[in-house]
Structures are given as structure tokens and as C-alpha cells.
Design a protein around this motif. Structure first.
Motif, PDB file in Angstrom:
ATOM      1  N   PHE A 158    -100.473  -4.443 124.811  1.00 49.33           N
ATOM      2  CA  PHE A 158    -101.492  -4.783 125.921  1.00 49.33           C
ATOM      3  C   PHE A 158    -101.525  -6.352 126.460  1.00 49.33           C
ATOM      4  O   PHE A 158    -101.585  -6.789 127.729  1.00 49.33           O
ATOM      5  N   LEU A 159    -101.191  -7.206 125.547  1.00 50.71           N
ATOM      6  CA  LEU A 159    -100.893  -8.766 126.052  1.00 50.71           C
ATOM      7  C   LEU A 159     -99.870  -8.759 127.042  1.00 50.71           C
ATOM      8  O   LEU A 159     -99.892  -9.799 127.879  1.00 50.71           O
ATOM      9  N   PHE A 164     -97.273 -10.985 131.553  1.00 56.26           N
ATOM     10  CA  PHE A 164     -96.409 -11.086 132.628  1.00 56.26           C
ATOM     11  C   PHE A 164     -96.828 -10.241 133.746  1.00 56.26           C
ATOM     12  O   PHE A 164     -97.744  -9.710 133.822  1.00 56.26           O
ATOM     13  N   ASP A 165     -96.137 -10.507 134.896  1.00 60.12           N
ATOM     14  CA  ASP A 165     -96.369 -10.231 136.121  1.00 60.12           C
ATOM     15  C   ASP A 165     -96.089  -8.593 136.678  1.00 60.12           C
ATOM     16  O   ASP A 165     -96.573  -8.030 137.250  1.00 60.12           O
ATOM     17  N   ASP A 166     -95.052  -8.219 136.087  1.00 56.44           N
ATOM     18  CA  ASP A 166     -94.705  -6.881 136.619  1.00 56.44           C
ATOM     19  C   ASP A 166     -93.989  -6.044 135.297  1.00 56.44           C
ATOM     20  O   ASP A 166     -93.892  -6.453 134.267  1.00 56.44           O
ATOM     21  N   TYR A 167     -93.783  -4.707 135.569  1.00 57.43           N
ATOM     22  CA  TYR A 167     -93.299  -3.833 134.564  1.00 57.43           C
ATOM     23  C   TYR A 167     -91.917  -4.225 134.258  1.00 57.43           C
ATOM     24  O   TYR A 167     -91.496  -4.030 133.012  1.00 57.43           O
ATOM     25  N   LYS A 168     -91.117  -4.680 135.116  1.00 54.79           N
ATOM     26  CA  LYS A 168     -89.732  -5.261 134.383  1.00 54.79           C
ATOM     27  C   LYS A 168     -89.610  -6.046 133.456  1.00 54.79           C
ATOM     28  O   LYS A 168     -88.996  -6.150 132.600  1.00 54.79           O
ATOM     29  N   GLN A 169     -90.554  -7.002 133.475  1.00 51.43           N
ATOM     30  CA  GLN A 169     -90.743  -8.051 132.572  1.00 51.43           C
ATOM     31  C   GLN A 169     -91.425  -7.609 131.256  1.00 51.43           C
ATOM     32  O   GLN A 169     -91.100  -7.945 130.277  1.00 51.43           O
ATOM     33  N   ARG A 170     -92.433  -6.773 131.403  1.00 48.65           N
ATOM     34  CA  ARG A 170     -93.199  -5.984 130.367  1.00 48.65           C
ATOM     35  C   ARG A 170     -92.337  -5.271 129.424  1.00 48.65           C
ATOM     36  O   ARG A 170     -92.212  -5.094 128.293  1.00 48.65           O
ATOM     37  N   PHE A 171     -91.375  -4.370 130.200  1.00 46.92           N
ATOM     38  CA  PHE A 171     -90.381  -3.556 129.390  1.00 46.92           C
ATOM     39  C   PHE A 171     -89.602  -4.222 128.671  1.00 46.92           C
ATOM     40  O   PHE A 171     -89.143  -3.933 127.744  1.00 46.92           O
ATOM     41  N   LEU A 172     -88.996  -5.423 129.231  1.00 41.20           N
ATOM     42  CA  LEU A 172     -87.846  -6.377 128.697  1.00 41.20           C
ATOM     43  C   LEU A 172     -88.555  -6.821 127.603  1.00 41.20           C
ATOM     44  O   LEU A 172     -87.873  -6.759 126.423  1.00 41.20           O
ATOM     45  N   ALA A 173     -89.694  -7.409 127.521  1.00 40.75           N
ATOM     46  CA  ALA A 173     -90.513  -7.739 126.339  1.00 40.75           C
ATOM     47  C   ALA A 173     -90.603  -6.695 125.160  1.00 40.75           C
ATOM     48  O   ALA A 173     -90.360  -7.100 123.994  1.00 40.75           O
ATOM     49  N   LEU A 174     -90.948  -5.678 125.551  1.00 39.57           N
ATOM     50  CA  LEU A 174     -91.151  -4.510 124.565  1.00 39.57           C
ATOM     51  C   LEU A 174     -89.721  -4.020 124.031  1.00 39.57           C
ATOM     52  O   LEU A 174     -89.741  -3.893 122.762  1.00 39.57           O
ATOM     53  N   SER A 371     -91.827 -16.296 125.334  1.00 41.42           N
ATOM     54  CA  SER A 371     -91.241 -17.495 125.968  1.00 41.42           C
ATOM     55  C   SER A 371     -89.920 -16.981 126.709  1.00 41.42           C
ATOM     56  O   SER A 371     -89.532 -17.711 127.702  1.00 41.42           O
ATOM     57  N   PHE A 372     -89.029 -16.034 126.154  1.00 41.51           N
ATOM     58  CA  PHE A 372     -87.708 -15.806 126.660  1.00 41.51           C
ATOM     59  C   PHE A 372     -87.887 -14.900 127.995  1.00 41.51           C
ATOM     60  O   PHE A 372     -87.422 -15.280 128.912  1.00 41.51           O
ATOM     61  N   VAL A 373     -89.257 -14.281 128.166  1.00 42.34           N
ATOM     62  CA  VAL A 373     -89.360 -13.198 129.242  1.00 42.34           C
ATOM     63  C   VAL A 373     -89.814 -14.246 130.256  1.00 42.34           C
ATOM     64  O   VAL A 373     -89.512 -14.234 131.390  1.00 42.34           O
ATOM     65  N   LEU A 374     -90.800 -15.398 129.984  1.00 35.99           N
ATOM     66  CA  LEU A 374     -91.372 -16.407 130.759  1.00 35.99           C
ATOM     67  C   LEU A 374     -90.285 -17.205 131.468  1.00 35.99           C
ATOM     68  O   LEU A 374     -90.184 -17.751 132.418  1.00 35.99           O
ATOM     69  N   LEU A 375     -89.217 -17.606 130.576  1.00 36.24           N
ATOM     70  CA  LEU A 375     -88.286 -18.478 131.034  1.00 36.24           C
ATOM     71  C   LEU A 375     -87.519 -17.999 131.913  1.00 36.24           C
ATOM     72  O   LEU A 375     -87.043 -18.710 132.829  1.00 36.24           O
ATOM     73  N   TYR A 376     -87.115 -16.649 131.756  1.00 34.06           N
ATOM     74  CA  TYR A 376     -86.175 -16.119 132.612  1.00 34.06           C
ATOM     75  C   TYR A 376     -86.880 -15.174 133.706  1.00 34.06           C
ATOM     76  O   TYR A 376     -86.143 -14.616 134.504  1.00 34.06           O
ATOM     77  N   LYS A 377     -88.186 -15.298 134.149  1.00 36.22           N
ATOM     78  CA  LYS A 377     -88.873 -14.538 135.131  1.00 36.22           C
ATOM     79  C   LYS A 377     -88.171 -14.810 136.403  1.00 36.22           C
ATOM     80  O   LYS A 377     -88.347 -13.864 137.377  1.00 36.22           O
ATOM     81  N   ASN A 378     -87.940 -15.875 136.739  1.00 35.98           N
ATOM     82  CA  ASN A 378     -87.122 -16.390 137.968  1.00 35.98           C
ATOM     83  C   ASN A 378     -85.798 -15.523 138.171  1.00 35.98           C
ATOM     84  O   ASN A 378     -85.454 -15.661 139.384  1.00 35.98           O
TER      85      ASN A 378
END
Length: 384
Positions: A158-159, A164-174, A371-378
Motif C-alpha cells: 500500500f505504501l 511512487f507515481d506509477d505502476y512501473k516504479q511500484r512493481f520494481l519496488a515489489l 530510496s532505490f526506486v526514488l533515486l532512479y525514477k528519472n
């Protein structure tokens, strides 16, 4: 241009640091628990996870593909966590975190002092009161505190939606979560440490969103929630200071007094309830979770990290800063004692005889993943 170059250099260093921590911690768990096949498993894991991350940052699917990937993976993994908890006999493990929590819960329900009763491995519980309270519903309803892991996994998923902004970021975190050996080990042994710090992330995110925007939250609910999360583990003070030290300095005198009063009142009330069944004060002095948790590393190191957390608080501009510096300080707080143990006791005693609990490195992992996903979100291609 020089300032911009330095900023980019810092960004690259941040990305490298977070990636290194993720690989180091997971490699450490593979090395310790990989058995006789570790020399094959460890290189294979490093190659596969590196290859996956490289490819993932390059490919592009439609938004719905990532959405369904996320839903399917999360559902399967949640069911798997429940099955693992059901079929793995805790008494067959050499880890007693689940047992320490259950001992504490049983003691409170039976009006006993919870900190002088040995668990199935003969050790007393070091769980602070809020953590014992969090385990109660799962013990009472499902007869196992291990199901706390399944609930917290859903909370972490849920967090991902909130952070994260989109499902690509969310799925990577998962994916980097469920393919983390350090996390899988936690699930198998029914440990509560990782879950504790996911709950901390939830509190940090909630507070970050409302401290400045909602006066009632800032004045009343913030000290209540801070007290409750503080009474899960002493080490949570590092992210709490990163989040709260600067805002607290900026509070008015009245707000400071209210915060301190409510925070102290909640602590005194809960601790009194948990300690009131002790035979005498000497029992509390001899058997209490603060003594056990406070002795995990030298005092000067603990004070050093508290000092750094206060300094970092003045640099926080977004939630990434909170997650990143929490990851760095938690990792450092585990790495330094780990290196000192290696120096004093040697490789065999640290790894084979478990003179050092490598599970402490998991304190940093929820923050590392975020942090990993947020740092690479660009790096992600925008979805349409």
C-alpha cells in the motif's frame, strides 16, 4: 556549472551507495545461510539481480501490464507468506524473535511481568511494549504472531502506492523486495524486525504529509504516534530525529511543551502497564528491554548516530531525503559493530557461531528499497 556537476556527482554517489547496500546486505545473508552451495548461489544471485535491474530500466510496457504484474505478484506472495508461516514450525528454528513476542503477549494476558520469562531458546524478551501490542491480534485471532509479516507486507505494498507515481516504479519496488534474501529469511523465521521498520516508514510518511499542513495533527496526534512508534524499538530514534528534530526546533514554546507532555504521558502510561507486575524495582532493573536493546553496540556509536540524525534533519527537503539518510545511518549503525566483531572475534565466530546478528542490517532495507526506486525514477520512461 560546478555546483550542478557536484549535485550530479552526489546523485550518482547516492545511487551507488543505495545499490551497494542492497547487494551487500543480501549477499551477507546468502553467505551466512546459503550452506554448502553458497559459492554458486551468491554469484548467480548477483548476476541475475544486476541483469534484471539493468533490463528493467530499459524496457517499456503499457501501464496496465505493470498494474497486472503488481497485482498478481503481490497476491501470490501474500498467500505464500501465509503458507510459510502456517507450515514452518517455529520451534524447529534457531531464531526466537517470534517466541519472544509470544512470551510477552502471554505474560501480559496472564498479568505477569513479560521480561523475565525465557522463550523456547532460554532468552528473555527484548520487545518493547508497542511491538508486543501489535502482535496481540495475530496471536489471539490466528494463534501465530508470524502472520504479522503477511499484514505488514500488504501495508508495504500500500505504501508503494503512496510513495511512487506509477505502476512501473511500484512493481520494481515489489520485485526487489520479494527477491531480497534478507527479507525472505525474515519471513521464514517469523521475525518482526523488518515489519517493525515498515511500520516506521508508514508513520514517517504520514507525518511528513501532515506536520506542516494540519495543526491538530502536529499538536496532538504527532506526539501520540511518536511515542507509540518509539516504544517498538530504540533504534527508531534515528529516523524520528531526521523527521522531527528541525520541526521541533521551529515549534513555538507552547507546541514544544504540549509535545513533550503528551509524548511523556503516553510513555509513562504504557510502560507502567507493562512493568506494574514486576515483583520489585530490582527486577525491572535486571530484566527490561531497554538494557538489552541498548547494549547492542557501544554507547559512543549510538550517540554519534543520534548526533548525525539531528544534523541531517536540517537538510531534509523531501521524503527521499528521509528514506535515504535513514538507510545510510541504519546501515552504518550495523556495519561498524559488525566490523568490530570481525576484528575482535574473527570470521568463524561472527558467521558460524553467530556472535553478531546480521539481521540488524534489515533495519535499513525498507528505506533502501524506497530510496532505490526514488533515486532512479528519472530513468523511467513516462507512462501514457
Amino acid at each position: 556549472m560546478i555546483l550542478l556537476k557536484n549535485f550530479k556527482d552526489f546523485q550518482n554517489l547516492s545511487k551507488f551507495s543505495i545499490g551497494f547496500i542492497y547487494l551487500f546486505v543480501n549477499s551477507l545473508f546468502i553467505f551466512k545461510y546459503g550452506g554448502k552451495f553458497v559459492e554458486y548461489v551468491l554469484p548467480l544471485y548477483l548476476i541475475l539481480i544486476t541483469f534484471f535491474l539493468f533490463i528493467y530500466l530499459k524496457i517499456k510496457f503499457k501501464k496496465n501490464v505493470y498494474k497486472w504484474f503488481f497485482i498478481i505478484f503481490a497476491t501470490i506472495f501474500f498467500i505464500s507468506v501465509c503458507f510459510v508461516n502456517y507450515f514452518v514450525d517455529g520451534n524447529s528454528l534457531n531464531v526466537d524473535r517470534w517466541s519472544a513476542m509470544e512470551v510477552g503477549i502471554k505474560a501480559i494476558l496472564n498479568n505477569q511481568y513479560p521480561y523475565n520469562i525465557p522463550d523456547f531458546l532460554g532468552r528473555e524478551s527484548s520487545n518493547l511494549p508497542t511491538l508486543i501490542i501489535l502482535g496481540m491480534p495475530f496471536y489471539l485471532l490466528l494463534e501465530s504472531v508470524g502472520y504479522l509479516q503477511a499484514f505488514v507486507f500488504l501495508l508495504f505494498a500500500f505504501l508503494f502506492f503512496k510513495i511512487f507515481d506509477d505502476y512501473k516504479q511500484r512493481f520494481l519496488a515489489l520485485v526487489i523486495l520479494i527477491f531480497s534474501p534478507s527479507y525472505l529469511w525474515e519471513i521464514y523465521v517469523k521475525s518482526d524486525l523488518f515489519s517493525n521498520f515498515v511500520l516506521l516508514v508508514f508513520f514517517l510518511l504520514l507525518s511528513w504529509k501532515y506536520i506542516a499542513k494540519n495543526e491538530k495533527f502536529r499538536t496532538i496526534w504527532l506526539p501520540v504516534f511518536t511515542a507509540l512508534i518509539f516504544l517498538t524499538r530504540l533504534s527508531v530514534v534515528i529516523p524520528l530525529l531526521i523527521l522531527l528534530f528541525k520541526p521541533f526546533i521551529c515549534f513555538s514554546i507552547k507546541q514544544k511543551l504540549i509535545f513533550v507532555f503528551i509524548f511523556s504521558l503516553i510513555n509513562v502510561f504504557i510502560l507502567s502497564y507493562f512493568f506494574h507486575n514486576a515483583q520489585d524495582f530490582q527486577m525491572i532493573v535486571k530484566y527490561n528491554p531497554f538494557t538489552i536493546q541498548g547494549g547492542k553496540q557501544p554507547l559512543f556509536l549510538s550517540l554519534l548516530f543520534v548526533f548525525f540524525a539531528c544534523l541531517v534533519s536540517f537538510k531534509v527537503k523531501n521524503f527521499l531525503d528521509i528514506a535515504f539518510w535513514s538507510a545510510i545511518l541504519f546501515f552504518s549503525a550495523s556495519l561498524l559493530p559488525f566490523l568490530l566483531h570481525l576484528k575482535d572475534f574473527g570470521w568463524k565466530n561472527v558467521f558460524i557461531n553467530s556472535y553478531f546478528d546480521v539481521n540488524f542490517f534489515n533495519m535499513s532495507m525498507p528505506f533502501v528499497i524506497i530510496s532505490f526506486v526514488l533515486l532512479y525514477k528519472n530513468k523511467f520512461i513516462p507512462e501514457r
